[in-house]
Design a protein around this motif. Structure first.
Motif, PDB file in Angstrom:
ATOM      1  N   GLN A  65      42.682  42.580  34.262  1.00 11.04           N
ATOM      2  CA  GLN A  65      43.355  41.464  33.586  1.00 11.04           C
ATOM      3  C   GLN A  65      43.522  40.311  34.574  1.00 11.04           C
ATOM      4  OE1 GLN A  65      43.648  42.022  30.429  1.00 11.04           O
ATOM      5  NE2 GLN A  65      43.183  44.208  30.658  1.00 11.04           N
ATOM      6  N   ARG A  66      43.643  39.110  34.061  1.00 11.35           N
ATOM      7  CA  ARG A  66      43.769  37.964  34.944  1.00 11.35           C
ATOM      8  C   ARG A  66      45.111  37.991  35.680  1.00 11.35           C
ATOM      9  NH1 ARG A  66      44.568  32.989  30.693  1.00 11.35           N
ATOM     10  NH2 ARG A  66      46.289  33.900  29.499  1.00 11.35           N
ATOM     11  N   ASN A  67      45.154  37.299  36.796  1.00 11.23           N
ATOM     12  CA  ASN A  67      46.375  37.160  37.597  1.00 11.23           C
ATOM     13  C   ASN A  67      46.936  38.505  38.051  1.00 11.23           C
ATOM     14  OD1 ASN A  67      46.314  34.331  37.264  1.00 11.23           O
ATOM     15  ND2 ASN A  67      47.424  34.498  35.320  1.00 11.23           N
ATOM     16  N   LEU A  68      46.068  39.491  38.217  1.00  9.83           N
ATOM     17  CA  LEU A  68      46.485  40.810  38.706  1.00  9.83           C
ATOM     18  C   LEU A  68      47.537  41.459  37.812  1.00  9.83           C
ATOM     19  CD1 LEU A  68      46.705  40.101  42.555  1.00  9.83           C
ATOM     20  CD2 LEU A  68      45.015  41.546  41.426  1.00  9.83           C
ATOM     21  N   LEU A  69      47.548  41.148  36.545  1.00  5.55           N
ATOM     22  CA  LEU A  69      48.514  41.731  35.626  1.00  5.55           C
ATOM     23  C   LEU A  69      48.169  43.191  35.347  1.00  5.55           C
ATOM     24  CD1 LEU A  69      48.967  38.813  33.074  1.00  5.55           C
ATOM     25  CD2 LEU A  69      50.552  39.516  34.878  1.00  5.55           C
ATOM     26  N   THR A  70      49.202  43.987  35.079  1.00  2.00           N
ATOM     27  CA  THR A  70      48.993  45.410  34.833  1.00  2.00           C
ATOM     28  C   THR A  70      48.355  45.671  33.477  1.00  2.00           C
ATOM     29  OG1 THR A  70      51.252  45.580  33.984  1.00  2.00           O
ATOM     30  CG2 THR A  70      50.912  46.093  36.320  1.00  2.00           C
ATOM     31  N   THR A  71      48.540  44.745  32.519  1.00  3.01           N
ATOM     32  CA  THR A  71      47.908  44.849  31.206  1.00  3.01           C
ATOM     33  C   THR A  71      47.770  43.447  30.630  1.00  3.01           C
ATOM     34  OG1 THR A  71      48.000  45.985  29.060  1.00  3.01           O
ATOM     35  CG2 THR A  71      50.075  45.113  29.927  1.00  3.01           C
ATOM     36  N   LYS A  72      47.150  43.306  29.493  1.00  2.00           N
ATOM     37  CA  LYS A  72      46.916  41.981  28.909  1.00  2.00           C
ATOM     38  C   LYS A  72      48.239  41.267  28.647  1.00  2.00           C
ATOM     39  CE  LYS A  72      43.948  39.772  25.482  1.00  2.00           C
ATOM     40  NZ  LYS A  72      43.172  39.057  26.509  1.00  2.00           N
ATOM     41  N   ASP A  73      48.251  39.953  28.876  1.00  2.00           N
ATOM     42  CA  ASP A  73      49.494  39.169  28.862  1.00  2.00           C
ATOM     43  C   ASP A  73      50.456  39.505  27.728  1.00  2.00           C
ATOM     44  OD1 ASP A  73      47.303  37.951  30.193  1.00  2.00           O
ATOM     45  OD2 ASP A  73      48.405  36.072  30.348  1.00  2.00           O
ATOM     46  N   ARG A 116      62.891  39.297  39.407  1.00  2.00           N
ATOM     47  CA  ARG A 116      63.892  39.495  40.447  1.00  2.00           C
ATOM     48  C   ARG A 116      63.864  40.930  40.972  1.00  2.00           C
ATOM     49  NH1 ARG A 116      68.077  38.182  37.694  1.00  2.00           N
ATOM     50  NH2 ARG A 116      68.790  40.291  37.178  1.00  2.00           N
ATOM     51  N   GLU A 117      63.583  41.871  40.090  1.00  5.65           N
ATOM     52  CA  GLU A 117      63.577  43.284  40.483  1.00  5.65           C
ATOM     53  C   GLU A 117      62.371  43.621  41.357  1.00  5.65           C
ATOM     54  OE1 GLU A 117      64.677  47.011  37.908  1.00  5.65           O
ATOM     55  OE2 GLU A 117      62.544  46.552  37.629  1.00  5.65           O
ATOM     56  N   SER A 118      61.167  43.334  40.860  1.00  8.07           N
ATOM     57  CA  SER A 118      59.962  43.639  41.641  1.00  8.07           C
ATOM     58  C   SER A 118      58.745  42.977  41.013  1.00  8.07           C
ATOM     59  CB  SER A 118      59.718  45.146  41.721  1.00  8.07           C
ATOM     60  OG  SER A 118      58.503  45.434  42.374  1.00  8.07           O
ATOM     61  N   CYS A 119      57.916  42.366  41.861  1.00  4.66           N
ATOM     62  CA  CYS A 119      56.666  41.767  41.371  1.00  4.66           C
ATOM     63  C   CYS A 119      55.768  42.824  40.730  1.00  4.66           C
ATOM     64  CB  CYS A 119      55.918  41.109  42.526  1.00  4.66           C
ATOM     65  SG  CYS A 119      56.848  39.796  43.365  1.00  4.66           S
ATOM     66  N   SER A 120      55.882  44.073  41.194  1.00  2.00           N
ATOM     67  CA  SER A 120      55.012  45.137  40.691  1.00  2.00           C
ATOM     68  C   SER A 120      55.343  45.551  39.259  1.00  2.00           C
ATOM     69  CB  SER A 120      55.088  46.361  41.614  1.00  2.00           C
ATOM     70  OG  SER A 120      56.400  46.882  41.652  1.00  2.00           O
ATOM     71  N   ASN A 121      56.430  45.029  38.692  1.00  2.00           N
ATOM     72  CA  ASN A 121      56.699  45.291  37.275  1.00  2.00           C
ATOM     73  C   ASN A 121      55.605  44.711  36.386  1.00  2.00           C
ATOM     74  OD1 ASN A 121      59.103  46.725  37.532  1.00  2.00           O
ATOM     75  ND2 ASN A 121      60.347  44.873  37.605  1.00  2.00           N
ATOM     76  N   CYS A 122      55.014  43.628  36.827  1.00  2.00           N
ATOM     77  CA  CYS A 122      53.992  42.958  36.019  1.00  2.00           C
ATOM     78  C   CYS A 122      52.627  42.891  36.701  1.00  2.00           C
ATOM     79  CB  CYS A 122      54.436  41.541  35.672  1.00  2.00           C
ATOM     80  SG  CYS A 122      55.979  41.455  34.721  1.00  2.00           S
ATOM     81  N   HIS A 123      52.611  42.973  38.026  1.00  2.00           N
ATOM     82  CA  HIS A 123      51.362  42.783  38.767  1.00  2.00           C
ATOM     83  C   HIS A 123      50.988  44.036  39.547  1.00  2.00           C
ATOM     84  CE1 HIS A 123      51.425  38.409  38.044  1.00  2.00           C
ATOM     85  NE2 HIS A 123      52.724  38.475  38.283  1.00  2.00           N
TER      86      HIS A 123
END
Length: 307
Positions: free
Chosen positions: A249-257, A235-242
């Protein structure tokens, strides 16, 4: 005729009158002309020649290249009434015709002055925020990205064949990220930088929408919600995780799941601890083996994003 119907007809007539009035006002509004003397003092006292053939007598090669551009095709149907197709952008050229050596080079144009010429026609809409935008404040002009006198791309008079090649001239770090295994399909030609960014705008990061989440939701609508059970970081921001431009990392993640989840959900007594969570297993998803609805859930039993 009933009183109600009479009032309804009167209302329709008022709306039509207002619409016609607005249309007339808009049709008679003329563009504010460029103050050419302010752009370059050498233009002071010069007048418009309004004759394409005069320009063609010396600039035949330039005009031949220009004839293939979008501007030239548009001017064939509706050329500007002041200055014609040449002087509308190059300013009044009477002094130049009288003295060809006078090319108005007493002082180079600033980026803002060059852009003011283009904004005679190209103002408003997605370009309303140009003067407050990052590109303008970094002293770029329209001609930093667009080539007007020669067709170099299939759209928007871009200086390079694609918007990606153009943007990467300055944004080399974004190009490097786009080469990572997980990336948006820009280099494959299925997407452009302009899909997420309004290069003429002023919103932070030049996004096409006012926030990161709204921009992402233009394509990823299924992750927008609203959800019965929301995941606060989403809810806050997609960029928290991507990370948007590319990731290892897969799915444009910032680090491993699993390690991404552990950055917030780090507590004892649960299988999420690294010694239980087989992060090295290439076939395992870690936390998302169980918590599959990471963006939110509408299931009555989805409080923990497990369904």
């Amino acid at each position: 005729m009933s009183l109600g119907r009479s009032l309804w007809l009167a209302g329709v007539a008022s709306v039509l009158a207002l619409t016609i009035g607005l249309g007339t006002t808009m049709a008679t509004t003329t563009r504010k002309p460029v103050d050419w003397a302010a752009i370059n003092p050498a233009f002071a006292g010069a007048t418009f020649v309004n004759d394409r053939e005069t320009c063609l007598s010396c600039h035949e090669d330039d005009m031949k290249a220009f004839d293939a551009t979008t501007h030239a095709k548009a001017f064939r149907h509706s050329a500007p009434t002041v200055g014609g197709e040449c002087e509308a952008c190059h300013g009044p050229r009477s002094k130049h015709v009288e003295e060809p050596g006078n090319v108005f080079a007493t002082s180079p144009m600033t980026a803002a002055q060059a852009s003011a010429i283009c904004q005679q026609c190209h103002a408003g809409g997605p370009r309303m925020g140009w003067k407050a935008g990052a590109h303008q404040s970094n002293d770029l002009s329209c001609t930093s990205c667009h080539t007007v006198m020669e067709k170099r791309s299939e759209r928007a008079l871009l200086s390079r064949a694609s918007s990606g090649d153009l943007c990467y001239q300055c944004h080399a770090e974004v190009r490097a990220e786009s080469m990572k295994p997980s990336h948006h399909p820009i280099r494959e030609g299925r997407m452009e930088c302009a899909g997420c960014h309004n290069v003429h705008g002023a919103v932070p990061d030049l996004l096409v929408k006012s926030t990161i989440n709204e921009t992402c939701a233009t394509c990823h609508a299924e992750k927008r919600g609203p959800f019965l059970w929301e995941h606060a970081p989403v809810r806050e921001s997609c960029s928290n995780c991507h990370t948007p431009h590319g990731s290892n990392q897969r799915n444009l993640l910032t680090t491993k799941d699993p390690f991404l989840c552990l950055s917030c959900h780090n507590y004892g007594g649960h299988i999420n601890l690294p010694r239980y969570n087989r992060t090295s297993n290439p076939y395992g998803n870690g936390c998302t083996n169980c918590h599959i609805a990471t963006h939110g859930s509408n299931h009555p039993g989805g409080a923990k994003q497990m369904r």
